[in-house]
Structures are given as C-alpha cells and as structure tokens.
Design a protein around this motif. Structure first.
Motif, PDB file in Angstrom:
ATOM      1  N   ILE A 104      44.580  16.429  65.898  1.00  0.00           N
ATOM      2  CA  ILE A 104      44.906  17.825  66.211  1.00  0.00           C
ATOM      3  C   ILE A 104      45.397  18.506  64.941  1.00  0.00           C
ATOM      4  O   ILE A 104      45.754  17.851  63.962  1.00  0.00           O
ATOM      5  CB  ILE A 104      45.978  17.952  67.324  1.00  0.00           C
ATOM      6  N   TYR A 105      45.428  19.823  64.981  1.00  0.00           N
ATOM      7  CA  TYR A 105      45.976  20.598  63.877  1.00  0.00           C
ATOM      8  C   TYR A 105      47.490  20.702  64.039  1.00  0.00           C
ATOM      9  O   TYR A 105      48.000  20.783  65.162  1.00  0.00           O
ATOM     10  CB  TYR A 105      45.370  22.003  63.840  1.00  0.00           C
ATOM     11  N   ARG A 106      48.191  20.714  62.926  1.00  0.00           N
ATOM     12  CA  ARG A 106      49.656  20.801  62.946  1.00  0.00           C
ATOM     13  C   ARG A 106      50.111  22.020  63.756  1.00  0.00           C
ATOM     14  O   ARG A 106      51.074  21.944  64.516  1.00  0.00           O
ATOM     15  CB  ARG A 106      50.202  20.852  61.518  1.00  0.00           C
ATOM     16  N   GLU A 107      49.410  23.130  63.615  1.00  0.00           N
ATOM     17  CA  GLU A 107      49.799  24.362  64.323  1.00  0.00           C
ATOM     18  C   GLU A 107      49.745  24.166  65.837  1.00  0.00           C
ATOM     19  O   GLU A 107      50.591  24.687  66.566  1.00  0.00           O
ATOM     20  CB  GLU A 107      48.890  25.532  63.922  1.00  0.00           C
ATOM     21  N   ASP A 108      48.735  23.430  66.317  1.00  0.00           N
ATOM     22  CA  ASP A 108      48.630  23.174  67.760  1.00  0.00           C
ATOM     23  C   ASP A 108      49.816  22.340  68.237  1.00  0.00           C
ATOM     24  O   ASP A 108      50.398  22.619  69.286  1.00  0.00           O
ATOM     25  CB  ASP A 108      47.326  22.446  68.093  1.00  0.00           C
ATOM     26  N   GLY A 109      50.166  21.331  67.479  1.00  0.00           N
ATOM     27  CA  GLY A 109      51.310  20.492  67.832  1.00  0.00           C
ATOM     28  C   GLY A 109      52.607  21.272  67.817  1.00  0.00           C
ATOM     29  O   GLY A 109      53.449  21.129  68.712  1.00  0.00           O
ATOM     30  N   GLN A 110      52.761  22.119  66.800  1.00  0.00           N
ATOM     31  CA  GLN A 110      53.971  22.936  66.719  1.00  0.00           C
ATOM     32  C   GLN A 110      54.067  23.898  67.898  1.00  0.00           C
ATOM     33  O   GLN A 110      55.156  24.151  68.406  1.00  0.00           O
ATOM     34  CB  GLN A 110      53.992  23.702  65.391  1.00  0.00           C
ATOM     35  N   GLN A 111      52.926  24.418  68.336  1.00  0.00           N
ATOM     36  CA  GLN A 111      52.931  25.333  69.476  1.00  0.00           C
ATOM     37  C   GLN A 111      53.378  24.613  70.749  1.00  0.00           C
ATOM     38  O   GLN A 111      54.180  25.152  71.520  1.00  0.00           O
ATOM     39  CB  GLN A 111      51.548  25.941  69.686  1.00  0.00           C
ATOM     40  N   ILE A 112      52.876  23.408  70.973  1.00  0.00           N
ATOM     41  CA  ILE A 112      53.282  22.635  72.150  1.00  0.00           C
ATOM     42  C   ILE A 112      54.789  22.415  72.135  1.00  0.00           C
ATOM     43  O   ILE A 112      55.481  22.634  73.137  1.00  0.00           O
ATOM     44  CB  ILE A 112      52.525  21.290  72.205  1.00  0.00           C
ATOM     45  N   LEU A 113      55.314  21.977  70.990  1.00  0.00           N
ATOM     46  CA  LEU A 113      56.760  21.731  70.889  1.00  0.00           C
ATOM     47  C   LEU A 113      57.561  23.018  71.032  1.00  0.00           C
ATOM     48  O   LEU A 113      58.601  23.030  71.703  1.00  0.00           O
ATOM     49  CB  LEU A 113      57.096  21.054  69.562  1.00  0.00           C
ATOM     50  N   HIS A 114      57.089  24.088  70.423  1.00  0.00           N
ATOM     51  CA  HIS A 114      57.815  25.355  70.501  1.00  0.00           C
ATOM     52  C   HIS A 114      57.940  25.845  71.945  1.00  0.00           C
ATOM     53  O   HIS A 114      59.021  26.263  72.373  1.00  0.00           O
ATOM     54  CB  HIS A 114      57.121  26.420  69.641  1.00  0.00           C
ATOM     55  N   GLU A 115      56.837  25.772  72.692  1.00  0.00           N
ATOM     56  CA  GLU A 115      56.870  26.220  74.084  1.00  0.00           C
ATOM     57  C   GLU A 115      57.832  25.376  74.912  1.00  0.00           C
ATOM     58  O   GLU A 115      58.586  25.894  75.738  1.00  0.00           O
ATOM     59  CB  GLU A 115      55.461  26.159  74.681  1.00  0.00           C
ATOM     60  N   LEU A 116      57.827  24.082  74.669  1.00  0.00           N
ATOM     61  CA  LEU A 116      58.712  23.192  75.412  1.00  0.00           C
ATOM     62  C   LEU A 116      60.167  23.397  75.001  1.00  0.00           C
ATOM     63  O   LEU A 116      61.062  23.407  75.843  1.00  0.00           O
ATOM     64  CB  LEU A 116      58.283  21.747  75.180  1.00  0.00           C
ATOM     65  N   GLU A 117      60.410  23.586  73.714  1.00  0.00           N
ATOM     66  CA  GLU A 117      61.773  23.844  73.250  1.00  0.00           C
ATOM     67  C   GLU A 117      62.316  25.136  73.834  1.00  0.00           C
ATOM     68  O   GLU A 117      63.508  25.234  74.140  1.00  0.00           O
ATOM     69  CB  GLU A 117      61.808  23.874  71.721  1.00  0.00           C
ATOM     70  N   GLN A 118      61.447  26.128  74.015  1.00  0.00           N
ATOM     71  CA  GLN A 118      61.872  27.389  74.626  1.00  0.00           C
ATOM     72  C   GLN A 118      62.298  27.164  76.072  1.00  0.00           C
ATOM     73  O   GLN A 118      63.307  27.694  76.525  1.00  0.00           O
ATOM     74  CB  GLN A 118      60.756  28.437  74.562  1.00  0.00           C
ATOM     75  N   LYS A 119      61.555  26.338  76.797  1.00  0.00           N
ATOM     76  CA  LYS A 119      61.917  26.025  78.177  1.00  0.00           C
ATOM     77  C   LYS A 119      63.248  25.267  78.230  1.00  0.00           C
ATOM     78  O   LYS A 119      64.069  25.504  79.116  1.00  0.00           O
ATOM     79  CB  LYS A 119      60.798  25.234  78.846  1.00  0.00           C
ATOM     80  N   LEU A 120      63.455  24.370  77.280  1.00  0.00           N
ATOM     81  CA  LEU A 120      64.730  23.661  77.212  1.00  0.00           C
ATOM     82  C   LEU A 120      65.872  24.626  76.912  1.00  0.00           C
ATOM     83  O   LEU A 120      66.951  24.526  77.503  1.00  0.00           O
ATOM     84  CB  LEU A 120      64.688  22.575  76.134  1.00  0.00           C
ATOM     85  N   ALA A 121      65.634  25.547  75.994  1.00  0.00           N
ATOM     86  CA  ALA A 121      66.658  26.539  75.659  1.00  0.00           C
ATOM     87  C   ALA A 121      66.998  27.379  76.891  1.00  0.00           C
ATOM     88  O   ALA A 121      68.176  27.688  77.138  1.00  0.00           O
ATOM     89  CB  ALA A 121      66.181  27.429  74.517  1.00  0.00           C
ATOM     90  N   ASP A 122      65.972  27.745  77.662  1.00  0.00           N
ATOM     91  CA  ASP A 122      66.210  28.503  78.901  1.00  0.00           C
ATOM     92  C   ASP A 122      67.073  27.699  79.869  1.00  0.00           C
ATOM     93  O   ASP A 122      67.988  28.226  80.499  1.00  0.00           O
ATOM     94  CB  ASP A 122      64.891  28.876  79.572  1.00  0.00           C
ATOM     95  N   LEU A 123      66.782  26.399  79.982  1.00  0.00           N
ATOM     96  CA  LEU A 123      67.564  25.528  80.862  1.00  0.00           C
ATOM     97  C   LEU A 123      69.021  25.507  80.421  1.00  0.00           C
ATOM     98  O   LEU A 123      69.926  25.692  81.229  1.00  0.00           O
ATOM     99  CB  LEU A 123      66.991  24.103  80.854  1.00  0.00           C
ATOM    100  N   TYR A 124      69.252  25.308  79.130  1.00  0.00           N
ATOM    101  CA  TYR A 124      70.630  25.231  78.650  1.00  0.00           C
ATOM    102  C   TYR A 124      71.346  26.565  78.800  1.00  0.00           C
ATOM    103  O   TYR A 124      72.544  26.597  79.071  1.00  0.00           O
ATOM    104  CB  TYR A 124      70.666  24.724  77.213  1.00  0.00           C
ATOM    105  N   THR A 125      70.634  27.671  78.659  1.00  0.00           N
ATOM    106  CA  THR A 125      71.245  28.986  78.872  1.00  0.00           C
ATOM    107  C   THR A 125      71.704  29.123  80.323  1.00  0.00           C
ATOM    108  O   THR A 125      72.826  29.564  80.586  1.00  0.00           O
ATOM    109  CB  THR A 125      70.235  30.110  78.525  1.00  0.00           C
TER     110      THR A 125
END
Length: 93
Positions: free
Chosen positions: A67-88
């Motif tokens: 995969i391309y690094r950008e695709d991997g970063q996008q997957i992690l970014h979206e998941l990290e955002q959901k985690l941030a929402d949970l912690y908020t």
C-alpha cells in the motif's frame, strides 16, 4: 501503469487493513454504548494495543510495497479521530 495483479494485491491489502480498523471501531462503539464506567484502564489498554498492532500492520504493508504510505496514514488518522471522539465523550461524562 501497475499490473493487474499488483492492483489486486494493493486493493486486498487495503481491504484487510480497513477490516482490522473496523474491528477497532467496533471496540470503540462498544465502549460508547456502555459508558457505565467513565474510564476503564483495561479497556484503554486494549484499544492502545489494538491501535499499535494496526500501525505495525500498516507499516509492514507500506515497507513491502503493498500500500501507499498515504493510504495507511489515512486509515490511522480516521481511527485516531474516532478514538479522540470517544475520549472527548468520556471526559465530558
């Protein structure tokens, strides 16, 4: 232009990584649905471990050219955002 087999492998790798990300999203969903404990260290540990494992999977897929690094970063970014929402939400309750 990428060969058809390379495209198939790329798509399959992305699909599998997104499936693993969905499993972590489901853990987040369970926590959101069961906010009986404002903060559960064990649950946080599981989420952190799962996130670390996914990041290592993505790193491996990038390093071997699946995969391309950008695709991997996008997957992690979206998941990290959901985690941030949970912690908020947890901090507000």
């Amino acid at each position: 232009m990428a060969a058809p087999i390379e495209t198939d492998i790329h798509q399959k790798a992305l699909f599998l990584l997104r499936e693993d990300a969905k499993k972590i999203e489901q853990l987040i969903g369970v926590q959101l649905a069961n906010l009986t404990l404002p903060k559960c260290p064990l649950y946080e540990e599981v989420l952190d471990t799962q996130m670390f494992g996914l990041s290592r999977e993505i790193d491996f897929a990038v390093r071997v050219g699946l995969i391309y690094r950008e695709d991997g970063q996008q997957i992690l970014h979206e998941l990290e955002q959901k985690l941030a929402d949970l912690y908020t939400i947890l901090l507000e309750s």
